[in-house]
Scaffold this motif. Structure first.
Motif, PDB file in Angstrom:
ATOM      1  N   ALA A  86       0.832  -1.208   0.000  1.00 35.80           N
ATOM      2  CA  ALA A  86       0.000   0.000   0.000  1.00 35.80           C
ATOM      3  C   ALA A  86       0.867   1.259   0.000  1.00 35.80           C
ATOM      4  CB  ALA A  86      -0.935  -0.006   1.210  1.00 35.80           C
ATOM      5  N   GLY A  87       1.897   1.271   0.843  1.00 33.62           N
ATOM      6  CA  GLY A  87       2.796   2.421   0.876  1.00 33.62           C
ATOM      7  C   GLY A  87       3.546   2.594  -0.430  1.00 33.62           C
ATOM      8  N   ALA A  88       3.983   1.473  -1.007  1.00 29.37           N
ATOM      9  CA  ALA A  88       4.714   1.532  -2.275  1.00 29.37           C
ATOM     10  C   ALA A  88       3.828   2.047  -3.399  1.00 29.37           C
ATOM     11  CB  ALA A  88       5.273   0.157  -2.619  1.00 29.37           C
ATOM     12  N   ALA A  89       2.541   1.731  -3.357  1.00 27.06           N
ATOM     13  CA  ALA A  89       1.620   2.210  -4.385  1.00 27.06           C
ATOM     14  C   ALA A  89       1.520   3.743  -4.353  1.00 27.06           C
ATOM     15  CB  ALA A  89       0.239   1.586  -4.186  1.00 27.06           C
ATOM     16  N   VAL A  90       1.443   4.310  -3.152  1.00 27.11           N
ATOM     17  CA  VAL A  90       1.379   5.773  -3.029  1.00 27.11           C
ATOM     18  C   VAL A  90       2.695   6.408  -3.451  1.00 27.11           C
ATOM     19  CG1 VAL A  90       1.095   7.690  -1.406  1.00 27.11           C
ATOM     20  CG2 VAL A  90      -0.356   5.652  -1.195  1.00 27.11           C
ATOM     21  N   TRP A  91       3.796   5.890  -2.927  1.00 23.70           N
ATOM     22  CA  TRP A  91       5.133   6.446  -3.222  1.00 23.70           C
ATOM     23  C   TRP A  91       5.462   6.343  -4.708  1.00 23.70           C
ATOM     24  CZ3 TRP A  91       8.944   2.012  -2.629  1.00 23.70           C
ATOM     25  CH2 TRP A  91      10.156   2.293  -3.262  1.00 23.70           C
ATOM     26  N   CYS A  92       5.294   5.146  -5.297  1.00 23.36           N
ATOM     27  CA  CYS A  92       5.638   4.958  -6.710  1.00 23.36           C
ATOM     28  C   CYS A  92       4.638   5.665  -7.622  1.00 23.36           C
ATOM     29  CB  CYS A  92       5.696   3.474  -7.052  1.00 23.36           C
ATOM     30  SG  CYS A  92       7.072   2.605  -6.245  1.00 23.36           S
ATOM     31  N   GLY A  93       3.391   5.748  -7.200  1.00 24.95           N
ATOM     32  CA  GLY A  93       2.407   6.482  -7.985  1.00 24.95           C
ATOM     33  C   GLY A  93       2.737   7.951  -8.081  1.00 24.95           C
ATOM     34  N   ALA A  94       3.233   8.518  -6.991  1.00 22.26           N
ATOM     35  CA  ALA A  94       3.592   9.937  -6.991  1.00 22.26           C
ATOM     36  C   ALA A  94       4.892  10.193  -7.730  1.00 22.26           C
ATOM     37  CB  ALA A  94       3.701  10.439  -5.552  1.00 22.26           C
ATOM     38  N   PHE A  95       5.811   9.238  -7.681  1.00 19.97           N
ATOM     39  CA  PHE A  95       7.108   9.462  -8.315  1.00 19.97           C
ATOM     40  C   PHE A  95       7.100   9.113  -9.801  1.00 19.97           C
ATOM     41  CE2 PHE A  95      11.325   8.674  -9.772  1.00 19.97           C
ATOM     42  CZ  PHE A  95      12.099   9.623  -9.131  1.00 19.97           C
ATOM     43  N   GLY A  96       6.600   7.929 -10.165  1.00 19.39           N
ATOM     44  CA  GLY A  96       6.846   7.330 -11.469  1.00 19.39           C
ATOM     45  C   GLY A  96       6.549   8.205 -12.661  1.00 19.39           C
ATOM     46  N   GLY A  97       5.420   8.906 -12.679  1.00 19.95           N
ATOM     47  CA  GLY A  97       5.120   9.818 -13.773  1.00 19.95           C
ATOM     48  C   GLY A  97       5.283  11.274 -13.396  1.00 19.95           C
ATOM     49  N   PRO A  98       4.726  11.683 -12.262  1.00 16.46           N
ATOM     50  CA  PRO A  98       4.709  13.106 -11.933  1.00 16.46           C
ATOM     51  C   PRO A  98       6.079  13.740 -11.685  1.00 16.46           C
ATOM     52  CG  PRO A  98       2.969  11.971 -10.748  1.00 16.46           C
ATOM     53  CD  PRO A  98       3.810  10.898 -11.404  1.00 16.46           C
ATOM     54  N   VAL A  99       6.971  13.082 -10.960  1.00 14.59           N
ATOM     55  CA  VAL A  99       8.225  13.745 -10.573  1.00 14.59           C
ATOM     56  C   VAL A  99       9.069  14.168 -11.775  1.00 14.59           C
ATOM     57  CG1 VAL A  99      10.494  13.328  -9.500  1.00 14.59           C
ATOM     58  CG2 VAL A  99       8.404  12.957  -8.187  1.00 14.59           C
ATOM     59  N   PRO A 100       9.349  13.281 -12.747  1.00 17.63           N
ATOM     60  CA  PRO A 100      10.117  13.753 -13.904  1.00 17.63           C
ATOM     61  C   PRO A 100       9.432  14.895 -14.640  1.00 17.63           C
ATOM     62  CG  PRO A 100      10.080  11.359 -13.835  1.00 17.63           C
ATOM     63  CD  PRO A 100       9.100  11.828 -12.815  1.00 17.63           C
ATOM     64  N   THR A 101       8.107  14.834 -14.774  1.00 16.00           N
ATOM     65  CA  THR A 101       7.372  15.894 -15.461  1.00 16.00           C
ATOM     66  C   THR A 101       7.495  17.211 -14.717  1.00 16.00           C
ATOM     67  OG1 THR A 101       5.802  14.218 -16.202  1.00 16.00           O
ATOM     68  CG2 THR A 101       5.143  16.504 -16.453  1.00 16.00           C
ATOM     69  N   VAL A 102       7.347  17.164 -13.401  1.00 16.30           N
ATOM     70  CA  VAL A 102       7.444  18.365 -12.566  1.00 16.30           C
ATOM     71  C   VAL A 102       8.773  19.084 -12.790  1.00 16.30           C
ATOM     72  CG1 VAL A 102       7.833  19.085 -10.170  1.00 16.30           C
ATOM     73  CG2 VAL A 102       5.809  17.741 -10.749  1.00 16.30           C
ATOM     74  N   PHE A 103       9.873  18.355 -12.699  1.00 16.56           N
ATOM     75  CA  PHE A 103      11.180  19.005 -12.741  1.00 16.56           C
ATOM     76  C   PHE A 103      11.620  19.344 -14.162  1.00 16.56           C
ATOM     77  CE2 PHE A 103      11.344  17.042  -8.499  1.00 16.56           C
ATOM     78  CZ  PHE A 103      11.618  18.193  -7.771  1.00 16.56           C
ATOM     79  N   GLN A 104      11.251  18.539 -15.135  1.00 15.57           N
ATOM     80  CA  GLN A 104      11.571  18.896 -16.516  1.00 15.57           C
ATOM     81  C   GLN A 104      10.846  20.184 -16.915  1.00 15.57           C
ATOM     82  OE1 GLN A 104      10.527  15.402 -18.771  1.00 15.57           O
ATOM     83  NE2 GLN A 104      12.061  14.141 -17.735  1.00 15.57           N
ATOM     84  N   THR A 105       9.574  20.289 -16.547  1.00 15.64           N
ATOM     85  CA  THR A 105       8.802  21.488 -16.872  1.00 15.64           C
ATOM     86  C   THR A 105       9.341  22.707 -16.133  1.00 15.64           C
ATOM     87  OG1 THR A 105       6.836  20.113 -17.202  1.00 15.64           O
ATOM     88  CG2 THR A 105       6.482  22.470 -16.919  1.00 15.64           C
ATOM     89  N   ALA A 106       9.635  22.558 -14.848  1.00 16.98           N
ATOM     90  CA  ALA A 106      10.150  23.673 -14.057  1.00 16.98           C
ATOM     91  C   ALA A 106      11.496  24.153 -14.587  1.00 16.98           C
ATOM     92  CB  ALA A 106      10.271  23.269 -12.589  1.00 16.98           C
ATOM     93  N   ALA A 107      12.345  23.227 -15.023  1.00 14.08           N
ATOM     94  CA  ALA A 107      13.661  23.612 -15.551  1.00 14.08           C
ATOM     95  C   ALA A 107      13.529  24.401 -16.842  1.00 14.08           C
ATOM     96  CB  ALA A 107      14.516  22.364 -15.771  1.00 14.08           C
ATOM     97  N   ILE A 108      12.648  23.973 -17.735  1.00 13.11           N
ATOM     98  CA  ILE A 108      12.436  24.701 -18.985  1.00 13.11           C
ATOM     99  C   ILE A 108      11.891  26.097 -18.690  1.00 13.11           C
ATOM    100  CG2 ILE A 108      11.040  24.779 -21.088  1.00 13.11           C
ATOM    101  CD1 ILE A 108      13.283  22.748 -21.258  1.00 13.11           C
ATOM    102  N   ARG A 109      10.941  26.196 -17.775  1.00 12.31           N
ATOM    103  CA  ARG A 109      10.288  27.477 -17.481  1.00 12.31           C
ATOM    104  C   ARG A 109      11.156  28.426 -16.664  1.00 12.31           C
ATOM    105  NH1 ARG A 109       4.273  24.938 -16.381  1.00 12.31           N
ATOM    106  NH2 ARG A 109       3.535  25.159 -18.541  1.00 12.31           N
TER     107      ARG A 109
END
Length: 398
Positions: free
Chosen positions: A309-332
């Motif tokens: 259950a914990g891994a589902a929350v942690w990996c769900g938040a990281f797997g797609g969102p984290v790279p998108t968050v930082f790639q977008t922030a770096a470009i902007r």
């Protein structure tokens, strides 16, 4: 395929729909790149048994790969900035194929590590090119959504690629996994050649005073990115070991990785649209969820249900969102060209991956797998604090 896409004069209203074919090609290329990078994680026990090594030593294959990327991403990006982008991207995919073939036939750990280093050289350029390419295919107000589409490929790597090569390795031997990956890389290069439009050189940012401020923002973004990846990979590199320690059977590791990675699609679906509307709120929600999931894993270990259950929350938040968050922030942040910003994201991501794999190796050997989530969450908490402290690097509005 049309002519070269140059940066148009403002306003630039190109949407994701306008660029969908190129974005899909980049997403598929990202899938095979991520699968190549992360393949050893699910196969650690099999590779260790085959070569007569302990799992903490085999985990250093991830460190070698990511360390090469961290060292070479910026120099290679700067050194190739005048070369045509699409042929260079094709070259990285073919280099991935060469690396996977060499891994498939590696007789010793030293040769295996050297073959992985070849993949690391390719990776050092691939993500710099991919991030910049994505930003050039759409208008600035649509970068977040475009990054979300391409990041789906990364999530697919975790959700489809890594579990498939893990299951194949468990059934037929880990070397077959890398052989299949080599073929996938060649086929993807053909797809990119057929569908991805060429782009012109990225324009350099101007204005010394403004540029210094922008570079500071960019520095905060990529530094926070490094912390996030460091915390995540301290635990995730050894996720197979943690799951086995919690009572999961070895045959179930691949399917569980598939489900955990699938949670990243849910996280991306929730966070992606908000990156263009409320990037600061989305960033804090994503990193906070990573931290909460790690805490649940730590508290629940070795109870399998709670760990999952914990891994589902942690990996769900990281797997797609984290790279998108930082790639977008770096470009902007506009502190460098899109290529260099992508290289810095790539460098810091892989510095975090390499450092996390190495730190996790030490923690695993010294304190056991139960300590891994606690070390990871402390580091991720530092990333959350960085976002809270810097409103200019992580603004409320795009």
């Amino acid at each position: 395929m049309g002519g070269v896409i140059d940066q148009p004069a403002e306003p630039d209203d190109r949407t994701v729909r306008d660029a969908w074919l190129g974005l899909v090609a980049l997403a598929i290329a990202t899938l095979v790149a991520i699968t190549t990078e992360m393949a050893p994680i699910g196969l650690l026990p099999d590779i260790s048994d085959s070569l007569g090594l302990d799992e903490s030593t085999t985990g250093l294959l991830v460190t070698v790969y990511a360390g090469v990327v961290a060292v070479l991403a910026v120099p290679l990006t700067l050194g190739t900035r005048r070369l045509p982008r699409r042929p260079l991207l094709l070259g990285t995919l073919l280099a991935y194929a060469v690396s996977n073939v060499a891994v498939c036939f590696a007789p010793t750990f030293a040769v295996l590590a050297a073959a992985r280093a070849v993949g690391g050289v390719s990776h050092a350029l691939f993500f710099s090119l991919s991030i910049a390419y994505t930003a050039r295919l759409v208008g600035p107000l649509h970068v977040g959504r475009a990054m979300t589409v391409v990041t789906l490929g990364g999530t697919g790597g975790f959700m489809i690629g890594v579990p498939l090569v893990t299951s194949l390795g468990n059934a037929a031997g880990w070397r077959w996994s890398f052989a299949v990956l080599a073929v996938a890389c060649v086929l993807t290069a053909a797809l990119v050649l057929a569908t991805l439009p060429p782009v012109g050189p990225a324009p350099a940012p101007r204005g010394d005073d403004v540029l210094r401020t922008r570079r500071t923002r960019l520095g905060v973004v990529v530094g926070t990115n490094a912390l996030t990846f460091l915390g995540h990979y301290t635990l995730y590199t050894y996720i197979a070991v943690v799951l086995l320690g919690a009572g999961l059977s070895s045959g179930a590791v691949g399917p569980v990785l598939f489900v955990l990675s699938g949670m990243g699609l849910i996280g991306l679906w929730l966070a992606g649209p908000r990156l263009d509307r409320s990037p600061r709120t989305a960033t804090l929600a994503v990193l906070g969820s990573v931290a909460v999931g790690m805490v649940v894993v730590g508290l629940g270990y070795p109870t399998l249900g709670v760990v999952l259950a914990g891994a589902a929350v942690w990996c769900g938040a990281f797997g797609g969102p984290v790279p998108t968050v930082f790639q977008t922030a770096a470009i902007r942040a506009h502190g460098a060209t899109a290529d260099v910003a992508g290289a810095l994201v790539n460098t810091t991501s892989n510095a975090g991956i390499a450092g996390g794999a190495a730190l996790g190796s030490w923690v695993l050997g010294a304190h056991g797998e139960g300590a891994l989530p606690w070390v990871g969450v402390v580091i991720v908490a530092g990333a959350v604090a960085s976002v809270v402290a810097s409103r200019s690097a992580f603004p409320a509005r795009a």
